[in-house]
Design a protein around this motif. Structure first.
Motif, short mmCIF file in Angstrom:
data_model
loop_
_atom_site.label_atom_id
_atom_site.label_comp_id
_atom_site.label_asym_id
_atom_site.label_seq_id
_atom_site.Cartn_x
_atom_site.Cartn_y
_atom_site.Cartn_z
N SER A 181 6.78 19.52 10.09
CA SER A 181 7.49 18.31 9.69
C SER A 181 7.76 17.45 10.91
O SER A 181 8.16 17.97 11.96
CB SER A 181 8.83 18.64 9.01
N ASP A 184 9.76 10.27 10.32
CA ASP A 184 9.27 8.90 10.24
C ASP A 184 10.49 7.97 10.28
O ASP A 184 11.25 7.91 9.31
CB ASP A 184 8.46 8.69 8.96
N ARG A 187 10.38 5.21 7.46
CA ARG A 187 10.65 5.72 6.11
C ARG A 187 11.99 6.44 6.02
O ARG A 187 12.48 6.72 4.94
CB ARG A 187 9.55 6.70 5.67
N ARG A 189 12.70 9.62 6.79
CA ARG A 189 12.53 10.92 6.13
C ARG A 189 11.60 11.79 6.97
O ARG A 189 10.85 11.29 7.82
CB ARG A 189 11.93 10.75 4.72
N GLU A 191 8.35 14.17 7.12
CA GLU A 191 7.11 14.20 6.38
C GLU A 191 6.22 15.33 6.89
O GLU A 191 6.19 15.62 8.09
CB GLU A 191 6.38 12.85 6.47
N GLN A 219 -2.07 13.90 6.14
CA GLN A 219 -0.70 13.50 5.89
C GLN A 219 -0.24 13.98 4.51
O GLN A 219 -1.05 14.38 3.67
CB GLN A 219 -0.58 11.97 5.98
N GLU A 220 1.05 13.91 4.29
CA GLU A 220 1.63 14.40 3.04
C GLU A 220 1.05 13.68 1.82
O GLU A 220 0.93 14.27 0.74
CB GLU A 220 3.15 14.22 3.08
N ASP A 221 0.69 12.40 1.98
CA ASP A 221 0.17 11.64 0.85
C ASP A 221 -1.33 11.80 0.67
O ASP A 221 -1.95 11.16 -0.18
CB ASP A 221 0.52 10.16 0.99
N LEU A 486 8.27 8.55 0.20
CA LEU A 486 7.02 8.71 0.92
C LEU A 486 6.32 7.38 1.16
O LEU A 486 5.64 7.18 2.15
CB LEU A 486 6.09 9.66 0.15
#
Length: 513
Positions: A181, A184, A187, A189, A191, A219-221, A486
């Motif tokens: 992790s 960001d 954002r 948060r 990520e 990336q997470e997305d 996100l």
């Protein structure tokens, strides 16, 4: 690795505005140098950034390695482009400077980022102290907005992970992977990122062969970033989703001449009703050519659409968010018990609903109206009527700026609606994605877009750009553009230059009654 996803700021700007004509300049490429007086080793790199084959920006990256083992990285990211069809006001430029300090164990100590666009400066900083991230923001309508976030167990700096991967690769001779992790600050948060060191290579630059490592970060997305970095982890080439490509150069390209032009429109085939504002249901097929089928979907089932994914094709049924005839709007003031909804009443750096001018404007617009749906419609109509429809002074202005300037594109309409709704006691949030419309004959047109949605017992889309309270069936939602979310930048980046829409059957409001 390069603070790469500065390009994500560019994707948001492409949605309705464009990012900004920056400084011209030349910079000689320097491999490394050492200060005899201080013992600090300096490595400098210059990269040109292309989007869809057009050079739109540069990244100047500098690493300073001190004798005590601490590292300092500095970056200057510049973007410049013109939006096709946007008129004389569609040329923009922006610069972002950042300085990151790492301790002898390569963990982040502090980072500061200064973004300049038009006459506006935004400063974000983070400091890691006592198991927390201390995040600070200063910008329009906000001075020293400080927040604290507890570090999760898997928090790591990307630099420390890079060192770990190299050590493992050298020990085993096999690709090495870590998931961790990172924070960001935009954002607000943590990520998740998974990074794999796949091996070593020789990067050719002119007549040089530079020893380099090859990394892949997911990336997470689902956005995949491939990078080639030298043995000090300074970037030589970066490829983000095949859309943003940054490559080592010797001289900075000339920017700000209007040469880089971005058209945010998407190809659309098929026909629908010429009265697009009456669409209750629209079936479409959306193809994102070459998108990784193993990546998370770009669109999910929600109140905007039902989705069936087949590789890089999405069979979608778009829905209107206009409440049905049985809907009873709650009265103002609303009672919100769900904390996940209640947080969308709070002011943010972009939607300053606590600004006295925003509060006064909301009170004037809503007056004594207690029907929440009627109050929301009054706000949407007021923003539609009062905002000059043009590219804003900045790529993405805050609500206070929009209220003052009374001009902007879709992002400005959306953020002002969000701030006014919150000031009126209606939970609201900003949304990014794609929207389509049609001409009188039913031929479709589509583009990247930003709008808002409000909570009146259910989420209802509202779009002040076209004065809709309860959106018709035309919206493809990427994500929520709010702190703690996100966001949609990675999904938008995956889709740029690759997305086409085919219109299928549709139903109007009259046909479903």
């Amino acid at each position: 690795m390069l603070a790469l996803l500065a390009p994500l700021a560019l994707t948001a700007a492409i949605a309705c505005q464009s990012v900004p004509p920056a400084h011209e300049g030349q910079s000689q490429q320097v491999d490394s140098q050492s200060s005899v007086e201080t013992g600090v080793i300096v490595v400098e790199r210059l990269l040109a950034v292309t989007v869809a084959g057009q050079t739109l920006g540069t990244v100047q990256s500098t690493l300073e390695k001190a004798p005590d083992g601490t590292w300092t990285t500095r970056e200057l990211v510049t973007f410049s482009l013109t939006r096709e069809g946007g008129g004389a006001d569609a040329q923009f430029s922006s610069t972002t400077q950042s300085v990151s300090v790492y301790d002898a164990n390569h963990q982040l100590v502090s980072e500061i980022e200064i973004e300049r666009e038009a006459d506006v400066t935004i400063t974000r900083s983070v400091t890691v102290v006592d198991g927390e991230i201390v995040s600070s923001y200063s910008g329009p309508g906000r001075t020293e907005d400080i927040k604290r976030f507890a570090l999760p167990d898997d928090y790591r700096s990307a630099l420390a992970v890079d060192f770990e991967l190299v050590e493992e690769w050298k020990r085993t001779g096999n690709p090495a992977t870590r998931s961790f992790s990172s924070f960001d600050d935009n954002r607000e948060r943590f990520e998740q990122t998974t990074v794999t060191l796949t091996g070593e290579t020789k990067f050719r630059h002119g007549d040089q062969l530079i020893p380099a490592y090859v990394f892949r970060a997911t990336q997470e997305d689902g956005t995949v970033v491939d990078s080639i970095v030298d043995h000090d982890f300074t970037p030589l080439k970066v490829d983000a989703a095949g859309t943003f490509i940054a490559t080592l150069v010797d001289q900075a390209p000339v920017l700000g001449q209007g040469g880089g032009r971005i058209n945010s429109e998407l190809p659309v085939t098929g026909r629908t009703t010429g009265r697009w504002w009456e669409l209750a249901e629209q079936k479409i097929t959306t193809t994102v050519t070459g998108d990784d089928p193993s990546a998370p979907p770009l669109w999910d089932d929600n109140h905007y659409h039902e989705v069936v994914r087949e590789g890089d094709r999405y069979q979608m049924t778009l829905r209107s968010t206009l409440p049905g005839p049985g809907f009873v709007p709650p009265k103002l003031p609303l009672t919100i018990s769900d904390p996940e909804v209640d947080r969308f009443l709070r002011p943010t750096a972009m939607a300053q609903s606590d600004d006295p001018n925003i509060i006064a404007a909301a009170a004037k617009i809503v007056g004594g109206e207690t029907n929440s749906m009627v109050a929301a419609s009054l706000i949407v109509t007021s923003v539609f009527d009062s905002i000059d429809k043009q590219a804003g002074v900045r790529g993405s202005a805050t609500a206070s700026e929009v209220l003052r300037n009374a001009a902007g594109d879709c992002t400005e309409h959306a953020v002002l609606v969000v701030a006014l709704m919150r000031a009126a006691g209606i939970p609201a949030r900003a949304v990014d994605g794609i929207v389509f419309a049609s001409d009188k004959g039913g031929s479709g047109m589509a583009g990247y877009h930003a709008w808002a949605e409000i909570w009146l017992g259910q989420w209802i889309g509202v779009d002040a750009t076209v004065n809709e309270t309860g959106t018709s069936a035309r919206y493809l939602e990427f994500g929520i553009d709010e702190p703690g979310q996100l966001g949609s930048g990675g999904k938008m980046m995956r889709s740029i230059g690759k997305t086409a829409i085919e219109l299928g059957p549709h139903l109007t409001y009259e046909e479903v009654r």
